[in-house]
Design a protein around this motif. Structure first.
Motif, PDB file in Angstrom:
ATOM      1  N   HIS A  17     -10.785   0.738   6.681  1.00  0.00           N
ATOM      2  CA  HIS A  17     -10.097   0.844   7.968  1.00  0.00           C
ATOM      3  C   HIS A  17      -8.650   0.370   7.848  1.00  0.00           C
ATOM      4  N   ALA A  18      -8.417  -0.684   7.088  1.00  0.00           N
ATOM      5  CA  ALA A  18      -7.050  -1.181   6.891  1.00  0.00           C
ATOM      6  C   ALA A  18      -6.185  -0.131   6.192  1.00  0.00           C
ATOM      7  N   VAL A  19      -6.768   0.593   5.247  1.00  0.00           N
ATOM      8  CA  VAL A  19      -6.029   1.668   4.567  1.00  0.00           C
ATOM      9  C   VAL A  19      -5.700   2.785   5.549  1.00  0.00           C
ATOM     10  N   GLN A  20      -6.646   3.126   6.417  1.00  0.00           N
ATOM     11  CA  GLN A  20      -6.382   4.156   7.428  1.00  0.00           C
ATOM     12  C   GLN A  20      -5.257   3.737   8.369  1.00  0.00           C
ATOM     13  N   VAL A  21      -5.279   2.479   8.799  1.00  0.00           N
ATOM     14  CA  VAL A  21      -4.230   1.968   9.681  1.00  0.00           C
ATOM     15  C   VAL A  21      -2.881   1.974   8.956  1.00  0.00           C
ATOM     16  N   ALA A  22      -2.870   1.592   7.684  1.00  0.00           N
ATOM     17  CA  ALA A  22      -1.635   1.596   6.900  1.00  0.00           C
ATOM     18  C   ALA A  22      -1.088   3.015   6.755  1.00  0.00           C
ATOM     19  N   THR A  23      -1.971   3.988   6.587  1.00  0.00           N
ATOM     20  CA  THR A  23      -1.541   5.384   6.474  1.00  0.00           C
ATOM     21  C   THR A  23      -0.905   5.868   7.768  1.00  0.00           C
ATOM     22  N   ILE A  24      -1.534   5.547   8.883  1.00  0.00           N
ATOM     23  CA  ILE A  24      -0.979   5.930  10.189  1.00  0.00           C
ATOM     24  C   ILE A  24       0.353   5.228  10.426  1.00  0.00           C
TER      25      ILE A  24
END
Length: 89
Positions: free
Chosen positions: A70-77
């Motif tokens: 989830h942290a990677v997804q947030v970082a991507t966004i």
């Protein structure tokens, strides 16, 4: 020996120097290398900012229970938003 040239504005020194030193056929190649290095630097800064946001702000303060995925997804966004914002400015 070289040609003497005069420059009216300080911002024109580097382009005039490149034109004076580089052969005419290589100016396009030089421009491509220069643009590539600028884009590479921008990409590195964007990647670092996204990682720092996820690991230093989002995970400790906003969502302490966030998984790594989830942290990677947030970082991507965040990175995509930051890139879009930087192109607008």
């Amino acid at each position: 020996r070289g040609k003497v040239f005069t420059v009216r504005k300080p911002d024109d020194v580097y382009p005039e120097l490149v034109k004076a030193v580089m052969p005419a056929w290589s100016l396009g190649l030089f421009s491509a290398v220069l643009i590539g290095s600028v884009l590479s630097t921008f990409n590195s800064a964007l990647n670092s900012a996204s990682t720092m946001f996820a690991l230093e702000l989002y995970k400790p303060y906003i969502n302490k229970d966030a998984s790594d995925k989830h942290a990677v997804q947030v970082a991507t966004i965040f990175g995509a938003s930051l890139a879009g914002f930087s192109f607008v400015i």
